[in-house]
Design a protein around this motif. Structure first.
Motif, short mmCIF file in Angstrom:
data_model
loop_
_atom_site.label_atom_id
_atom_site.label_comp_id
_atom_site.label_asym_id
_atom_site.label_seq_id
_atom_site.Cartn_x
_atom_site.Cartn_y
_atom_site.Cartn_z
N GLU A 71 -12.04 5.08 -7.86
CA GLU A 71 -13.49 4.39 -8.00
C GLU A 71 -13.67 2.69 -7.78
N VAL A 72 -12.92 2.27 -8.00
CA VAL A 72 -13.27 0.46 -8.88
C VAL A 72 -12.95 -0.70 -7.97
N LEU A 73 -11.71 -0.84 -7.59
CA LEU A 73 -10.82 -1.40 -6.50
C LEU A 73 -11.01 -0.98 -5.53
N PRO A 111 -18.07 0.23 -3.75
CA PRO A 111 -19.99 0.15 -4.00
C PRO A 111 -20.08 1.72 -5.30
N THR A 112 -19.47 1.73 -5.39
CA THR A 112 -18.93 3.17 -6.10
C THR A 112 -19.58 2.36 -8.01
N ALA A 113 -18.85 1.33 -8.06
CA ALA A 113 -18.43 0.45 -9.32
C ALA A 113 -18.97 -0.90 -9.34
N ALA A 114 -19.94 -1.37 -7.51
CA ALA A 114 -20.56 -2.50 -7.68
C ALA A 114 -22.00 -2.40 -8.37
N SER A 115 -22.15 -1.70 -8.69
CA SER A 115 -24.33 -1.15 -9.73
C SER A 115 -23.27 -1.74 -10.69
N ASN A 116 -22.18 -1.76 -11.18
CA ASN A 116 -21.66 -1.85 -12.70
C ASN A 116 -21.44 -3.04 -12.94
N LEU A 117 -23.32 -3.78 -13.45
CA LEU A 117 -22.70 -5.04 -13.38
C LEU A 117 -22.90 -5.36 -14.75
N GLY A 118 -21.97 -6.68 -15.16
CA GLY A 118 -21.73 -7.45 -15.85
C GLY A 118 -23.54 -7.88 -17.13
#
Length: 344
Positions: free
Chosen positions: A265-267, A285-292
């Motif tokens: 799901e990540v890269l 896209p599944t990981a892009a909402s996981n913000l720093g």
């Protein structure tokens, strides 16, 4: 900027043909500009340099001095194969060793065929305020344990591991791709942000995992699908992506707003535990909402030092060239070169 542009242009043009001599340029605020084109040009330029000078390395393979023991800035033409078709990549053959007088050293845009040392092997010395940017090498080695090395920064690099880092303190790793861990390397008081760690857990493999002690790790991606990740103590893990639901993070870790996902799901396109220029390290896209922690995305394309595609160094870069195959009636050769000035 004009001086930097002209020097970089001259140096990079020295690689326009396979048979051209590799011209190394040395720019000195006090001694002007010198050019070296013998087989040992890099060493000659280093020996002629004084503290504060800048060396420009063209594409091709260069033999380094045995130790860099003065504060210099060194620019290469880059290491990415697609970005160096006009210049060839800049390769430093063998080890790069920084001595105790190399405080403030800056190295950018080169491929090192072996390891990078802060401090000579078998010694115990302090090397401080070094910046290594957009380079590729084997292992990072910081030998010794008493004379600690402080305030070093590693930015947008690709390297195998922090092989021995017990002598490294108060140093930062921004937006690097780090291939593997070394659980025997005790890493203490470090800040690691927006890196991608490709380490995969291998049962019984002594160099698997990391040993983070009192480190701060923010906005990183750990693709390791095994549970063993850190063997250290008292580190803070914040806004990282883990590809294991319950990773082992050492003794008394502080966990803040981390994300737990499956590796698929990540890269966008990355497999295995080795680096590949053909892989795509953008977030799906599944990981892009996981913000720093700063509101940008986790991984190498977020943070204050967002990954620059093709790892082009910050000095002006030749992107294309066309050279006529023969001279005209006046003995002139038609040369067309496109150079792009970099903004970072």
């Amino acid at each position: 900027m004009k001086t930097i542009f002209s020097l970089a242009f001259i140096v990079l043009c020295s690689t326009l043909t396979l048979n051209a001599q590799k011209v190394v340029a040395l720019h000195s605020p006090t001694n002007g500009t010198q050019y070296f084109n013998e087989s040992g040009a890099f060493v000659e330029a280093y020996e002629a340099a004084v503290v504060g000078d800048t060396i420009y390395l063209p594409g091709g393979t260069h033999t380094p001095p045995s130790v860099f023991d003065k504060q210099l800035t060194i620019f290469g033409a880059g290491h990415h194969p697609e970005a160096t078709t006009a210049t060839f990549k800049t390769t430093i053959s063998g080890q790069v060793i920084l001595g105790e007088n190399a405080d403030g050293f800056h190295l950018e845009g080169v491929n090192i065929t072996s390891d990078l040392y802060l401090g000579s092997p078998g010694t115990d010395m302090s090397v401080n305020d070094v910046v290594i940017k957009r380079c590729k090498w084997g292992n990072l080695r910081v030998p010794g344990s008493t004379n600690t090395s402080y305030n070093n920064a590693f930015v947008e690099n690709i390297f195998t591991s922090i092989y021995d880092g017990s002598n490294l303190r108060s140093s930062s790793f921004f937006n690097n791709i780090i291939v593997s861990g070394n659980r025997n390397a005790s890493l203490t008081d470090l800040y690691l942000s927006n890196n991608v760690f490709l380490y995969e857990d291998i049962s019984g493999y002594i160099y698997g995992g990391f040993t983070f002690n009192n480190c701060v790790l923010q906005n990183n991606i750990f693709v390791n699908q095994g549970s063993e990740l850190s063997y250290g103590a008292d580190s803070t893990f914040e806004n990282n992506i883990f590809c294991h639901g319950t990773p082992s993070l050492g003794t008394d870790p502080t966990l803040v707003n981390n994300y737990y996902m499956t590796r698929s799901e990540v890269l966008v396109d990355q497999t295995g535990s080795t680096f590949d220029y053909e892989h795509d390290y953008h977030l799906q896209p599944t990981a892009a909402s996981n913000l720093g922690t700063d509101g940008t995305e986790t991984g190498i394309y977020g943070g204050a030092y967002s990954w620059k595609d093709y790892s082009i160094p910050s000095n002006p870069h030749i992107v294309s060239k066309t050279i006529s195959g023969a001279s005209d009636a006046s003995g002139q050769i038609q040369v067309n070169i496109t150079v792009e000035v970099q903004d970072n």
